[in-house]
Motif scaffolding. Sequence first.
Motif, PDB file in Angstrom:
ATOM      1  N   ASN A   1     -15.119   2.594   2.254  1.00 59.89           N
ATOM      2  CA  ASN A   1     -14.182   1.533   2.602  1.00 59.89           C
ATOM      3  C   ASN A   1     -12.772   2.102   2.587  1.00 59.89           C
TER       4      ASN A   1
ATOM      5  N   HIS B   1     -17.377   4.518  -4.627  1.00 59.53           N
ATOM      6  CA  HIS B   1     -16.472   4.370  -3.484  1.00 59.53           C
ATOM      7  C   HIS B   1     -17.036   5.027  -2.219  1.00 59.53           C
TER       8      HIS B   1
ATOM      9  N   SER C   1      -9.360   2.717   1.671  1.00 61.52           N
ATOM     10  CA  SER C   1      -8.463   2.434   0.552  1.00 61.52           C
ATOM     11  C   SER C   1      -7.905   3.754   0.041  1.00 61.52           C
ATOM     12  N   ASP C   2      -6.769   3.663  -0.607  1.00 59.21           N
ATOM     13  CA  ASP C   2      -6.195   4.862  -1.225  1.00 59.21           C
ATOM     14  C   ASP C   2      -7.101   5.375  -2.333  1.00 59.21           C
ATOM     15  N   GLN C   3      -7.762   4.457  -3.027  1.00 59.97           N
ATOM     16  CA  GLN C   3      -8.653   4.844  -4.122  1.00 59.97           C
ATOM     17  C   GLN C   3      -9.822   5.691  -3.616  1.00 59.97           C
TER      18      GLN C   3
END
Length: 89
Positions: free
Chosen positions: A22, A84, A24-26
């Motif tokens: 997905n 993630h 996202s920066d994470q």
Amino acid sequence: MTEKTDSLFLFPCEFLIKVFGNASDQFELEVLTIIRKHVDDLREDALASRPSKDGKYLALTIKIMAQDRAQLDAIYRDLSSNPHVLMAL
């Protein structure tokens, strides 16, 4: 010194790792943290990213100099176990 095994690769060799998750920066941070854990000399230009058409997903391509099969196995094991990461190729 090069290592030859029963694989198609002659180590050390340049290797592309593709990771999907997905957007996202994470996600990007998690992937880079995992790669850096296994690759000491990750170059600044090693990462390329491409968002999906709708921007929901992100595809990362990381270019490394793979030292042996064990290193690649460890990278893929860590990537696959990360929440993630949706897919690693």
